[in-house]
Design an enzyme around this catalytic site. Sequence first.
Site, PDB file in Angstrom:
ATOM      1  N   GLU A 322       0.794  -1.237   0.000  1.00  0.00           N
ATOM      2  CA  GLU A 322       0.000   0.000   0.000  1.00  0.00           C
ATOM      3  C   GLU A 322       0.825   1.286   0.000  1.00  0.00           C
ATOM      4  OE1 GLU A 322      -4.183  -1.136   1.983  1.00  0.00           O
ATOM      5  OE2 GLU A 322      -2.605  -0.856   3.463  1.00  0.00           O
TER       6      GLU A 322
HETATM    7  C1  ACM Z   1      -2.292  -5.201   3.996  1.00  0.00           C
HETATM    8  O1  ACM Z   1      -3.418  -5.590   4.377  1.00  0.00           O
HETATM    9  N1  ACM Z   1      -2.094  -3.947   3.687  1.00  0.00           N
HETATM   10  C2  ACM Z   1      -1.180  -6.116   3.888  1.00  0.00           C
END
Ligand code: ACM
Length: 683
Positions: A322
Amino acid sequence: MKKLIAMMTLSMVTGALTTSTFAAQPPQAFVNTLMPQPAHLTVRPGWLPIRQGFAAATDKFQDRRLDDAIMRAMRQLTQQTGVVIGEAMAGSRATLIVSVDGPGEAVQGVHENESYSLDVTPQGARLHAATDVGAMHGLQTLLQLVQNSGRGYFLPAVSIQDSPRFAWRGLMIDCSRHFEPVSVIERTLDGMAAVKMNVFHWHLSDDQGFRIQSKAFPLLTGKGSDGLYYTQEQAREVVAYARARGIRVVPEFDMPGHSTSWVVGYPDLASAPGPFAIQRHFGVFDPVLDPTRPSTYQFIDQFIGEMATIFPDAYMHIGGDENNGVEWAHNPRIQAFMRAHDLKGTAGLQAYFNQQLLPILQKHGRKMIGWDEIMTPGLPKDVVVQSWRGFDSLATGAREGYTGILSAGYYLDHMNSAADHYRVDPLPPGNNLTPAQAARILGGEACMWGEYVDARNIDSRIWPRTAAIAERLWSPQSVNNVDDMYRRLWVESLRLEALGLTQISQESASLRALAGTARISPLQTLAAVLQPVNFGTRGSWSDRHGVTTLMPLDNLVDALPPDPPSRHDFDELMSTYLQNPDARPEQQAALTAIFRSWMEDQPERELLMSESPRLAEALPRASQLTEMGAMGIEAMGYLMSDVPAPAGWKAEKLKVLDEAEQPVALTRFTVAQPMRDLVNEVK
Ligand code: ACM
């Protein structure tokens, strides 16, 4: 009576010799509550009594770790049975012989031999394993085999040959968004050992907090943790505690994104000008390490070197998830670097970053594991990819030669049922992987993200659902009956509480705190059929209300366990009843009793809730419960008689159920759908 006491005294003094004079009746039949189920189990006639004189001993290899594991298991056996288990004595005289070939790997690896066999006869028990770790698993099985006849405790005569289906059976805990004290981690490790899990993935840094002490870079925790972090000594203690239970510890230092807490103390690491502050909200944020500067890698090199002295596992988790790329896109120097190195977009620059990280990890003797997003062209094949976005990305990786583990479908914070998790398989039937590709899928990890958990309620989010995931990862794929899983899960949950976990007791403790009284039974009736809303609903509510890490998790929703027994049990009860209402008197009686209990104590329930500011918000739930109780009695009346329901009755009740299915105070009913099924059956 006097004679009996005298005999008991005599048997206590002389141990096993007098057992024949005080033989309790064994149980009628063996009830299998093993979790996870073993690979091979044969039940034979006969029982081995657990009574004064029961003792365990090794007869082959022996070391401190094995001795400690046996002592722990025997103490637990004493706790389970009330029988004081003897000191280990010379091999041939012990009731339980633990026969182990050798210690296992000096640092437990992915391919440690974890198999064991356990043979119990009326004369004694023999546990054989290649390693200490296999012996530990066998001891857990032995403890789960104990049966109670009402007159005594027994082990059934069985022959078990057992080994795991997957080598990597993990639990990740995010200690950044909310810090979890060492005591929480250690009791969680006890629970993991009980269900044969073998990897504790410790998410130690994220935007909301840096949780491990660095002596080289003291401002990581000095400015990035609010003083809530593990000292190096504590982390070493956790690693030793885990090793003593056959569990590896894989630390995660999330980078280059999810890294706000790094740059609060060390803004030069960042891709944008500071200053930075610890993030209090939840989500994906812009701060990201600067992958273009040599100083970033010098920092990481020194930091990883320091962490390698604390965490001996072969793997280090570098996160990688992310990264929104915003700071990279807004920094002209970084953009120029990307052009100069022909790096395309966020993914291209992140791949470059990972390629710089890899030799650093290797220099410190570590292999890399990261989330899905690290899988970019050019990534070396000995990297393990942790798939949180779905089985497809795991399978793609396996086809391309990457080893991987599955976490999609095992997110405990999503508030799904144990059954939902149980049905998720790292190698689902019908996958088109070749045997070589399938062998690259090492297993899976349950993930306990930390947005809405603290030390008080984390046990109830992890357990008992994680035991269902543990079984999926250990047991043969053919072990997949959901009803049988739940039957055993509630037994396992009781066993886990006996280890010091609090997933059952926490609800009533929290209800007492919320209501300000110990007289909470009217509330318990309601709480038993409520569960938290799912992660998405809670997340958007939190965003709208500006929820932060600094707010306490002390509302009704935080007291409620996800997937309480009422959900599956009521569902099963109702569907059995509805198959043939006229011929199901037992189910009819059980449902009638439940509906009456929902209608009882309504005034007391409403009074308790209206007097508590934090319960008052959930008041509509109290009247909905009563309405559902009355609706259930009426619906069964119509179903069991020839009297039709009045015109409009059904539509009116379905409307009530529509209302009951709307979130209130971030809670949802566990019983709404079966109630709808019942009402829909009424003509
Ligand atoms: C995640 O859930 N960002 C690994």
